[in-house]
Scaffold this motif. Structure first.
Motif, mmCIF file in Angstrom:
data_model
loop_
_atom_site.group_PDB
_atom_site.id
_atom_site.type_symbol
_atom_site.label_atom_id
_atom_site.label_comp_id
_atom_site.label_asym_id
_atom_site.label_seq_id
_atom_site.Cartn_x
_atom_site.Cartn_y
_atom_site.Cartn_z
ATOM 1 N N GLN A 18 0.843 -1.208 0.000
ATOM 2 C CA GLN A 18 0.000 0.000 0.000
ATOM 3 C C GLN A 18 0.873 1.251 0.000
ATOM 4 O O GLN A 18 0.548 2.265 -0.598
ATOM 5 C CB GLN A 18 -0.913 0.020 1.228
ATOM 6 C CG GLN A 18 -1.971 -1.061 1.229
ATOM 7 C CD GLN A 18 -3.023 -0.868 0.159
ATOM 8 O OE1 GLN A 18 -3.214 0.231 -0.356
ATOM 9 N NE2 GLN A 18 -3.694 -1.941 -0.213
ATOM 10 N N GLU A 37 4.300 10.483 4.686
ATOM 11 C CA GLU A 37 3.294 10.448 5.771
ATOM 12 C C GLU A 37 2.064 9.670 5.322
ATOM 13 O O GLU A 37 1.509 8.877 6.067
ATOM 14 C CB GLU A 37 2.904 11.873 6.190
ATOM 15 C CG GLU A 37 3.986 12.540 7.016
ATOM 16 C CD GLU A 37 3.517 13.827 7.684
ATOM 17 O OE1 GLU A 37 2.605 14.485 7.140
ATOM 18 O OE2 GLU A 37 4.070 14.166 8.747
ATOM 19 N N ASP A 38 1.636 9.902 4.067
ATOM 20 C CA ASP A 38 0.505 9.147 3.542
ATOM 21 C C ASP A 38 0.823 7.658 3.519
ATOM 22 O O ASP A 38 -0.017 6.824 3.860
ATOM 23 C CB ASP A 38 0.151 9.615 2.120
ATOM 24 C CG ASP A 38 -0.559 10.968 2.127
ATOM 25 O OD1 ASP A 38 -1.006 11.390 3.207
ATOM 26 O OD2 ASP A 38 -0.648 11.596 1.055
ATOM 27 N N ALA A 75 2.882 6.030 5.427
ATOM 28 C CA ALA A 75 2.875 5.504 6.797
ATOM 29 C C ALA A 75 1.432 5.286 7.268
ATOM 30 O O ALA A 75 1.122 4.298 7.933
ATOM 31 C CB ALA A 75 3.600 6.458 7.736
ATOM 32 N N ASP A 76 0.539 6.190 6.872
ATOM 33 C CA ASP A 76 -0.880 6.074 7.242
ATOM 34 C C ASP A 76 -1.517 4.812 6.681
ATOM 35 O O ASP A 76 -2.298 4.161 7.348
ATOM 36 C CB ASP A 76 -1.685 7.245 6.652
ATOM 37 C CG ASP A 76 -1.628 8.478 7.527
ATOM 38 O OD1 ASP A 76 -0.872 8.470 8.500
ATOM 39 O OD2 ASP A 76 -2.343 9.444 7.200
ATOM 40 N N VAL A 77 -1.239 4.516 5.416
ATOM 41 C CA VAL A 77 -1.990 3.453 4.744
ATOM 42 C C VAL A 77 -1.393 2.069 4.945
ATOM 43 O O VAL A 77 -1.970 1.083 4.509
ATOM 44 C CB VAL A 77 -2.166 3.715 3.224
ATOM 45 C CG1 VAL A 77 -2.959 4.990 2.983
ATOM 46 C CG2 VAL A 77 -0.823 3.774 2.508
ATOM 47 N N CYS A 78 -0.263 1.979 5.629
ATOM 48 C CA CYS A 78 0.323 0.655 5.857
ATOM 49 C C CYS A 78 -0.532 -0.126 6.852
ATOM 50 O O CYS A 78 -0.671 0.273 8.007
ATOM 51 C CB CYS A 78 1.744 0.777 6.396
ATOM 52 S SG CYS A 78 2.377 -0.810 6.959
ATOM 53 N N PRO A 79 -1.130 -1.240 6.427
ATOM 54 C CA PRO A 79 -2.042 -1.994 7.297
ATOM 55 C C PRO A 79 -1.375 -2.517 8.569
ATOM 56 O O PRO A 79 -2.036 -2.727 9.567
ATOM 57 C CB PRO A 79 -2.486 -3.165 6.429
ATOM 58 C CG PRO A 79 -2.256 -2.731 5.026
ATOM 59 C CD PRO A 79 -1.060 -1.831 5.072
ATOM 60 N N LEU A 80 -0.060 -2.724 8.497
ATOM 61 C CA LEU A 80 0.645 -3.228 9.671
ATOM 62 C C LEU A 80 1.257 -2.103 10.489
ATOM 63 O O LEU A 80 1.886 -2.350 11.513
ATOM 64 C CB LEU A 80 1.738 -4.216 9.260
ATOM 65 C CG LEU A 80 1.296 -5.639 8.918
ATOM 66 C CD1 LEU A 80 0.517 -6.231 10.088
ATOM 67 C CD2 LEU A 80 0.497 -5.737 7.653
ATOM 68 N N GLN A 81 1.103 -0.848 9.999
ATOM 69 C CA GLN A 81 1.692 0.315 10.676
ATOM 70 C C GLN A 81 3.186 0.069 10.934
ATOM 71 O O GLN A 81 3.692 0.258 12.037
ATOM 72 C CB GLN A 81 0.926 0.619 11.960
ATOM 73 C CG GLN A 81 -0.509 1.050 11.673
ATOM 74 C CD GLN A 81 -0.576 2.426 11.016
ATOM 75 O OE1 GLN A 81 -0.263 3.428 11.626
ATOM 76 N NE2 GLN A 81 -0.965 2.471 9.735
#
Ligand SMILES: Cc1cc2nc3c(=O)[nH]c(=O)nc-3n(C[C@H](O)[C@H](O)[C@H](O)COP(=O)(O)OP(=O)(O)OC[C@H]3O[C@@H](n4cnc5c(N)ncnc54)[C@H](O)[C@@H]3O)c2cc1C
Ligand code: SF4
Lengths: 408, 62
Positions: B15, B47-48, B50-56
């Motif tokens: 993502q 930043e976007d 980092a936001d959309v990474c499902p595993l954070q």
């Protein structure tokens, strides 16, 4: 002049709304009110790695963006009532918070079955504490598990239970195949086979009539009459939207909260909704408002709704285009991933294998009126990467409502 | 800007690649590769991502 924006709900949608309000230029106060005791945390691992004990529950908290460092968090506190016209919310305990703008981000909770029988031994998976309790129950030796509901969360829990060494796992659903409605028959069948190969049993085409047992559940009585012995029952039968606090204001709360194409609620320019609770039209497809319970939606709705709200409150330029996200979701079951882009649910009647075959890595395309509306991959990382390669094509497709040849 | 990905968490969802293609890519084997110190002009993209990474799994450490 800046006043205060109140965000009701302190999970992914509430956090992303706070961050995007700052990104959209809001300089006033932001107060997030949430009834859970925790800072926002990530839910998908609750039925997967965290339930399996592979990730600690502590590691699930989100890291808020630096720009949101001055947001006020009122945790462990429910919003009990809202008066949008009076720009006021009421909190548990009676305190009133006036606001200039309101973000509805209260999400959903698990639907519960109304059946006769004991309640001890029945679990759901939505919150950290739900998952901690279920995890403890699943790791008791010799436990027999019945999962009610063969949707994504039910099937993930079944796979996790098998991974934890549970030998008796049965999934019950009135539908004839698991995950049938969102994925269609082809992939539903392929997934059923993968679960059965791991030892999961299915009781399909029937529902739950009652639970048996004295002070705790010992069995699940099916509508067909059979009784499945059970020590742990997991109910994963869909969700109910948390909108009771908005009642009495003439809003359409028939399924979540109805929004317009800018994510405004009830025609009010200063109230917006985000995440699982928002029922919005997606201009990419048609003008039917729908709730979309995918992890990608809180972020997408928050970005758009924040701009709508900041424009209304500050006079900044409004967002010119209607909301039109490309939905995406994933589900992990055993070593397989289901990876979806677009809206396969709108094209299950015309699903075709684009690549691979259902016994191995497979990519399925979903069509409506001959147009590709979604792709879903099932398999390993390269299958998911193959789905991702169709993402650009999905983004290029004209809206479903557009006439052939018309550009959007 | 310094970007760190927790490779124990990352599950190659990709993502982040859509959000910040100049910083994150999937290699031939569909595994994540990324630029550790991207230019500051890419901060919003990262930043976007980092936001959309499902595993954070993505952290920005200035
Ligand atoms: C177990 C599980 C697994 C999942 N797996 C996946 C997956 O693999 N892929 C995927 O795409 N999606 C998945 N999802 C869906 C995804 O997690 C949700 O779409 C997402 O959490 C929605 O975020 P939200 O902020 O809109 O709502 P929620 O996360 O429901 O947050 C709403 C918050 O508001 C609080 N609240 C409610 N009422 C009030 C009130 N009156 N006052 C104050 N606070 C209130 C709630 O307690 C909650 O904290 C999964 C969900 C679950 C539960
Ligand atoms: S989105 Fe997250 S999990 Fe996926 S490849 Fe990027 S860092 Fe890894």
């Amino acid at each position: 002049m800046p006043g205060r924006i109140v965000i009701a709900g302190a999970s992914l949608g509430g956090l992303r709304a706070a961050e995007h309000l700052r990104a959209a230029g809001w300089k006033g106060r932001i107060t997030v009110v949430g009834d859970e005791p925790h800072m926002p945390y990530n839910r998908p691992p609750l039925s997967k790695e965290a339930l399996a004990g592979k990730t600690s529950f502590e590691s699930l908290a989100f890291r808020p963006r630096a720009a949101a460092a001055d947001v006020e968090w009122r945790l462990g506190t429910a919003v009990t009532r809202a008066r949008p016209a009076g720009r006021l919310v009421e909190l548990e305990g009676g305190e009133r918070l006036p606001f200039d703008g309101l973000v509805v981000a209260t999400g959903t909770r698990p639907r519960r079955l109304r059946c006769e029988g004991p309640v001890v031994g029945r679990y759901t998976v939505r919150t950290l504490s739900d998952a901690e309790e279920l995890s403890a129950a699943l790791t008791r030796p010799g436990v027999r598990v019945v999962v009610v509901g063969a949707g994504f969360i039910g099937c993930e829990v079944a796979a996790t239970a098998i991974g934890l060494g549970v030998t008796e796992v049965t999934v019950v659903d009135p539908e004839p195949l698991p995950m049938l409605r969102p994925l269609g028959e082809l992939l539903a069948r392929a997934l059923r086979e993968r679960h059965e190969a791991r030892g999961v049993r299915f009781a399909l085409g029937q529902g739950v009539a009652a639970y048996s047992g004295e002070d705790r559940v010992t069995g699940v009585v099916l509508t067909g009459g059979a009784v499945l012995p059970a020590d742990v029952v997991v109910e994963a039968v869909g969700t109910v939207s948390n909108t009771e606090w908005l009642e009495g204001n003439g809003l359409d709360l028939s399924d979540g909260v109805l929004c317009d194409s800018a994510l405004r609620v009830g025609g009010l320019p200063y109230v917006v909704a985000v995440g699982d609770v928002a029922r919005f039209p997606n201009a990419r497809y048609d003008d039917v408002p729908r709730r979309v319970e995918h992890w990608s939606i809180p972020g997408d709705t928050a970005r758009h709704a924040a701009r709508t709200l900041v424009a209304a409150l500050t006079g900044a330029a409004p967002v010119p285009a209607p909301f039109a996200p490309l939905p995406s979701f994933w589900s992990d079951q055993y070593e397989y991933r289901v990876q979806s882009f677009g809206a396969p649910v709108l094209g299950t009647a015309d699903a075709r294998v684009l690549d691979g075959d259902p016994a191995g890595d497979v990519l399925v395309g979903y069509h409506s009126g001959g147009r590709l509306v979604g792709v879903v991959a099932l398999g390993g990382p390269s299958a998911a990467a193959a789905a991702a390669r169709h993402r650009a094509e999905l983004l290029r497709q004209p809206a479903l409502t557009a006439q052939p040849g018309e550009e959007t | 800007m310094k970007v760190v990905v927790d490779m124990n968490k990352c599950q190659d969802h990709g993502q982040c690649v859509f959000a910040a293609p100049e910083v994150f890519q999937l290699d031939e084997g569909a595994h994540l590769v990324f630029v550790g110190e991207p230019d500051d002009s890419l901060r919003e993209q990262v930043e976007d991502a980092a936001d959309v990474c499902p595993l954070q799994a993505i952290a920005i450490e200035d």
